[in-house]
Design a protein around this motif. Structure first.
Motif, PDB file in Angstrom:
ATOM      1  N   THR A 221      46.504  27.274  36.821  1.00 20.53           N
ATOM      2  CA  THR A 221      45.566  26.483  36.021  1.00 20.53           C
ATOM      3  C   THR A 221      44.315  27.305  35.730  1.00 20.53           C
ATOM      4  O   THR A 221      44.054  28.318  36.396  1.00 20.53           O
ATOM      5  CB  THR A 221      45.153  25.205  36.765  1.00 20.53           C
ATOM      6  N   ASP A 222      43.526  26.861  34.760  1.00 19.95           N
ATOM      7  CA  ASP A 222      42.276  27.566  34.443  1.00 19.95           C
ATOM      8  C   ASP A 222      41.397  27.706  35.683  1.00 19.95           C
ATOM      9  O   ASP A 222      40.833  28.777  35.947  1.00 19.95           O
ATOM     10  CB  ASP A 222      41.507  26.813  33.352  1.00 19.95           C
ATOM     11  N   ASP A 223      41.244  26.622  36.452  1.00 27.16           N
ATOM     12  CA  ASP A 223      40.386  26.659  37.631  1.00 27.16           C
ATOM     13  C   ASP A 223      40.918  27.623  38.686  1.00 27.16           C
ATOM     14  O   ASP A 223      40.160  28.420  39.254  1.00 27.16           O
ATOM     15  CB  ASP A 223      40.260  25.258  38.237  1.00 27.16           C
ATOM     16  N   ASN A 224      42.217  27.551  38.959  1.00 25.82           N
ATOM     17  CA  ASN A 224      42.787  28.412  40.002  1.00 25.82           C
ATOM     18  C   ASN A 224      42.735  29.889  39.626  1.00 25.82           C
ATOM     19  O   ASN A 224      42.529  30.753  40.483  1.00 25.82           O
ATOM     20  CB  ASN A 224      44.234  28.000  40.286  1.00 25.82           C
ATOM     21  N   VAL A 225      42.929  30.188  38.343  1.00 22.98           N
ATOM     22  CA  VAL A 225      42.828  31.568  37.884  1.00 22.98           C
ATOM     23  C   VAL A 225      41.374  32.031  37.982  1.00 22.98           C
ATOM     24  O   VAL A 225      41.079  33.121  38.503  1.00 22.98           O
ATOM     25  CB  VAL A 225      43.360  31.721  36.450  1.00 22.98           C
ATOM     26  N   HIS A 226      40.439  31.206  37.501  1.00 21.33           N
ATOM     27  CA  HIS A 226      39.021  31.604  37.502  1.00 21.33           C
ATOM     28  C   HIS A 226      38.500  31.851  38.913  1.00 21.33           C
ATOM     29  O   HIS A 226      37.800  32.848  39.159  1.00 21.33           O
ATOM     30  CB  HIS A 226      38.191  30.517  36.822  1.00 21.33           C
ATOM     31  N   TYR A 227      38.826  30.973  39.837  1.00 18.70           N
ATOM     32  CA  TYR A 227      38.280  31.103  41.190  1.00 18.70           C
ATOM     33  C   TYR A 227      39.080  32.057  42.074  1.00 18.70           C
ATOM     34  O   TYR A 227      38.761  32.238  43.248  1.00 18.70           O
ATOM     35  CB  TYR A 227      38.168  29.725  41.843  1.00 18.70           C
ATOM     36  N   GLY A 228      40.104  32.701  41.509  1.00 20.69           N
ATOM     37  CA  GLY A 228      40.829  33.742  42.222  1.00 20.69           C
ATOM     38  C   GLY A 228      41.908  33.243  43.154  1.00 20.69           C
ATOM     39  O   GLY A 228      42.487  34.031  43.911  1.00 20.69           O
ATOM     40  N   ASP A 229      42.210  31.939  43.135  1.00 20.46           N
ATOM     41  CA  ASP A 229      43.252  31.408  44.003  1.00 20.46           C
ATOM     42  C   ASP A 229      44.646  31.802  43.507  1.00 20.46           C
ATOM     43  O   ASP A 229      45.541  32.067  44.307  1.00 20.46           O
ATOM     44  CB  ASP A 229      43.143  29.886  44.096  1.00 20.46           C
ATOM     45  N   TYR A 230      44.824  31.801  42.179  1.00 18.98           N
ATOM     46  CA  TYR A 230      46.094  32.278  41.619  1.00 18.98           C
ATOM     47  C   TYR A 230      46.013  33.802  41.564  1.00 18.98           C
ATOM     48  O   TYR A 230      45.123  34.357  40.916  1.00 18.98           O
ATOM     49  CB  TYR A 230      46.324  31.693  40.228  1.00 18.98           C
ATOM     50  N   PRO A 231      46.929  34.514  42.240  1.00 17.77           N
ATOM     51  CA  PRO A 231      46.699  35.940  42.488  1.00 17.77           C
ATOM     52  C   PRO A 231      47.141  36.930  41.406  1.00 17.77           C
ATOM     53  O   PRO A 231      46.716  38.088  41.454  1.00 17.77           O
ATOM     54  CB  PRO A 231      47.497  36.189  43.775  1.00 17.77           C
TER      55      PRO A 231
END
Length: 288
Positions: A221-231
């Motif tokens: 998701t946009d949030d997970n990508v932005h905050y670095g959770d999606y690697p």
């Protein structure tokens, strides 16, 4: 391994009246084409000339240091320092790679190490069946690996960099046109694919990815990508000199606008989450 970040390619953009204010931008050649049209549209309406050069990230920073440009948009790979000591720096956008399977496949999440065992030729593990990953009822089904090809995307390079640490894919990974990948996934539930975008079909799902084997997994998701959770991502940053803040405020508002975010998304990049863009726009207006 993300070598394209360093390849200079000069593209002049934006035409405006001679009396117009000019803002000079050097942008990573991985996204420069996607920001030109929104900038031009704003410039024509507000008498601002945006001169956009499409160039590698390192040359863009050198131009910023030597005052040849007012603002740079650079790609910063994982484990590379963001130049915050020299410049004012803000996240701007992200590229990513998505791992997709048929909706009927019982797997919902996987670790980077698990992906390495599926796709990599030199990894510690070597997974060839879904049973190797512990999928109940799928023990004997062979994993069929696909790599979506798109000349305008670096998703495969990004996957190799993030998952295989620069290593090689197995020779059994089939290269398929990006536009045809979902059709293959729909016709063969045992397939798994690397995509440069989110799946369009409701019968194809994107897997959640964890950085560690036993760690939490996150969807792209946009949030997970932005905050670095999606690697599996590559971050782009806006950089400028503190002294030029008043000069570049106008272009920052355009870069954080809904119109430019839509252009990025239309070209399979991840824009900043809407709440983040709006907060920074308000902060610009308040002078914070």
């Amino acid at each position: 391994m993300l070598s394209r970040l360093l390849l200079p390619l000069l593209v002049a953009a934006a035409v405006a009246p001679a009396s117009a204010k000019q803002v000079r931008i050097a942008a990573s050649d991985l996204l420069a084409d996607f920001i030109v049209e929104p900038l031009q549209a704003y410039g024509e309406e507000h008498s601002v000339e945006f001169k956009v050069d499409s160039i590698g990230s390192l040359p863009a920073l050198e131009r910023l240091r030597s005052d040849e440009i007012d603002l740079a948009i650079i790609a910063v790979p994982k484990d590379t320092d963001v130049p915050r000591d020299e410049f004012q720096v803000f996240p701007f956008a992200y590229d990513f790679a998505v791992i997709a399977v048929n909706q009927s496949n019982p797997i919902n999440e996987i670790s980077l190490a698990g992906l390495g065992g599926i796709f990599g030729s030199d990894e510690e593990s070597n997974y060839t069946t879904w049973g190797d990953l512990g999928l109940s009822g799928w023990g004997s089904r062979s994993i069929k690996t696909l790599a979506g090809q798109n000349d305008k995307s670096i998703s495969l390079e990004l996957f190799k960099f993030s998952v295989l640490r620069g290593g090689q894919m197995k020779t059994t990974v089939a290269s398929v046109k990006d536009s045809e990948v979902e059709g293959v996934l729909l016709s063969d539930a045992a397939s798994i694919a690397i995509l440069p975008r989110l799946p369009k079909s409701e019968k194809v799902k994107a897997l959640m990815i964890s950085s560690e084997v036993d760690g939490p997994a996150f969807s792209p998701t946009d949030d997970n990508v932005h905050y670095g959770d999606y690697p599996i991502r590559l971050a782009f940053y806006v950089a400028y000199k503190k002294r030029d803040e008043e000069r570049v405020k106008e272009v920052l508002r355009v870069l954080f606008s809904d119109e430019l975010a839509a252009s990025l998304r239309d070209n399979n990049l991840v824009a900043l989450p809407d709440t983040v863009r709006r907060k920074w726009t308000i902060d610009l207006d308040l002078g914070e």
